[in-house]
Design an enzyme around this catalytic site. Structure first.
Site, PDB file in Angstrom:
ATOM      1  N   ASP A 345       0.694  -1.077   0.003  1.00  0.00           N
ATOM      2  CA  ASP A 345       0.134   0.060   0.119  1.00  0.00           C
ATOM      3  C   ASP A 345       0.780   1.250  -0.061  1.00  0.00           C
ATOM      4  OD1 ASP A 345      -2.459   1.380  -0.109  1.00  0.00           O
ATOM      5  OD2 ASP A 345      -2.959   0.992   1.968  1.00  0.00           O
ATOM      6  N   ASP A 422      -9.190  -1.805   2.552  1.00  0.00           N
ATOM      7  CA  ASP A 422      -9.275  -1.392   3.716  1.00  0.00           C
ATOM      8  C   ASP A 422      -9.990  -1.927   5.092  1.00  0.00           C
ATOM      9  OD1 ASP A 422      -7.268   0.277   3.136  1.00  0.00           O
ATOM     10  OD2 ASP A 422      -8.314   1.840   2.226  1.00  0.00           O
TER      11      ASP A 422
END
Length: 516
Positions: A345, A422
């Site tokens: 990420d 997420d």
């Protein structure tokens, strides 16, 4: 099927906000009014912040000219607002010509995408009147609506940094993670008496898949990296693959969620005999409803004004079913997976801008789509000349409209967004914690509750940093440490870390001891 589900996690993104350069053009003829989108330069043009303080001007149509030369205009334009066409000369030159003619406001009709108007540093001080870009199609609409003349007011309502959509997004994410973790633990408890898990990857009767091998975790993360890079270079083709996968996976997830809910409330299946087999009318109707909803989303996916509701419903169902179906066998796998995805990420959000030709973040560019322009993080905005999206967007985010962004929503619907990754990635750890509670017979569900609270606190910190920095954040940078450290420290404090680390191996030993 599992590989297809994992592919959709290649895009992980939190919401992004840019500095506001949008304004509102309030058009009226004393009996009716309508408002349109304007794009202006806040450091160049002084525009009132409210409609009540905005001066009113008569609008003169000069779209037959580009207003690059004073000599071509024979009308008396003192004290008016004029609308001219874009092109042939710089914005500052048009403004200086308008000032010589006594014009008070200059509107420039554009058939192209509208970026924030700018000029050379030496030209800024020469322009003293408000200057703004207007969609040419909006000007044509104004002529149809107001046939007897128009008066205009320009105002730019301030867009607060904090928006209520953030709270709603927080509630949706925390609910989904908590409910997914609870469902995973409940399913584990239901099959615990009849199923003894073994180390390794196996499918139970319910179709659950346990991820146990560090090597397969590495291969999965590598697959995500490859998929994201391919999306960056071949977005316009692969986006349709993701859309099809989302429709199939979300319909399946919604069916699984609704079936479990109906079973929990004791709703009859209304089975009928079909030869030697029995058919459930309830499940057939349920499947039809889920398929129809997925098809409706697929057909109307670009209708931003309302389709976000259906996308979020399908997205919640998809995430819940994913967290229930895909299980991590132990804390070791959780640490490896979440740590690698944290690096993934951060790399694709913060590092790739130094590697791409235009300084774009690969993650942001893929998540927003090529039609969103390359202006993220520059404080600029780009508003399309046609408000109808000309590009497809990835359907792997929760979307909530920004309620306070009136001017921005008038130009183009603005959303706070949160990537499914997420929610799902930390959610897999929360689900593991609840299953561990089941294995150890914890009535207080201490691991599940603690990890879910840690997720909520990590997401709050993510939003706080986002609001303070005014730029999107890689949420896993905050969620992974919060959830991993909380669950690990709790296991260490309770002197259960060895069992927590071993996971399904410990569960197998416990079941064998109980059986003896």
């Amino acid at each position: 099927m599992t590989t297809k589900l994992w592919i959709t996690l290649a895009v992980i993104l939190l919401s992004y906000r840019s500095e506001c350069h949008e304004a509102v053009l309030h058009v009226s003829d004393w009996t009716t009014y309508k408002e349109y989108c304007l794009v202006y330069n806040a450091s160049w043009s002084n525009i009132s912040s409210s409609l009540s303080d905005a001066p009113r001007y008569k609008l003169v149509n000069l779209t037959s000219t580009t207003l690059c030369d004073v000599g071509r205009v024979k009308l008396d334009l003192k004290g008016t607002a004029v609308c001219v066409m874009r092109g042939e000369c710089a914005f500052s030159q048009k403004a200086q010509v308008a000032q010589q003619l006594g014009v008070k406001v200059l509107l420039i009709a554009s058939k192209e995408a509208m970026g924030t108007p700018s000029a050379n540093d030496s030209e800024y001080d020469k322009v003293t009147i408000p200057l703004a870009l207007l969609r040419y199609r909006d000007f044509l609409d104004m002529q149809k609506v107001f046939t007897d003349g128009m008066e205009v007011q320009l105002y730019a309502p301030p867009s607060p940094d904090f928006d209520a959509s953030v709270i709603i997004m927080l509630l949706i994410a925390v609910f989904t993670v908590a409910m997914g973790g609870f469902w995973s633990g409940a399913a584990e408890k239901a099959k615990q008496s009849v199923t003894s898990l073994s180390a390794g990857e196996e499918r139970s009767d319910s179709g659950d898949l346990t991820l146990y091998s560090p090597l397969k975790v590495l291969l999965f993360v590598a697959l995500m990296c490859v998929m994201l890079v391919l999306m960056y270079f071949f977005y316009r083709y692969l986006v349709y693959v993701i859309i099809v996968i989302f429709c199939l996976a979300s319909a399946t997830g919604l069916y699984s969620c609704l079936e479990a809910l109906l079973n929990a409330v004791g709703c009859s299946k209304l089975s009928v005999s079909c030869g030697e087999k029995s058919c459930s009318i309830r499940n057939l109707l349920l499947a039809a409803v889920c398929i129809i909803l997925a098809v409706v989303w697929g057909v109307y996916r670009n209708e931003d004004r309302w389709i976000w509701i259906l996308q979020d419903v399908l997205g919640i169902a998809f995430c819940l079913n994913f967290m229930k179906t895909i299980t991590l066998s132990n804390y070791k796998i959780c640490v490896i997976l979440l740590s690698l995805l944290l690096v993934y990420d951060v790399f694709f959000v913060f590092i790739t801008p130094f590697l791409t030709p235009n300084g774009e973040s690969i993650m942001v560019q893929v998540a927003l789509g090529p039609g969103a322009g390359g202006e993220k993080g520059s404080g600029d905005v780009v508003v399309p000349a046609d408000p109808t999206p000309s590009y497809e967007k990835l359907p792997v985010v929760m979307r909530i409209p920004r309620f306070s962004a009136w001017a921005e929503n008038l130009c183009e619907m603005q959303f706070s967004i949160l990537g499914y990754g997420d929610i799902i990635i930390p959610g897999l750890l929360v689900a593991y914690c609840h299953r561990f509670d089941v294995w150890t017979g914890s009535s207080s569900r201490i691991y599940f509750v603690s990890c879910a609270v840690a997720y909520a606190l990590g997401l709050v910190l993510t939003f706080v940093v986002m609001l303070l920095s005014k730029m999107g954040q890689p949420a896993l940078l905050y969620l992974v440490p919060f959830t991993l450290l909380t669950s690990g420290l709790l296991a260490w404090k309770r002197k259960e870390f060895k069992q927590f680390w071993a996971g399904t191996t410990y569960q197998k030993e416990t079941l064998n001891t109980t059986a003896q």
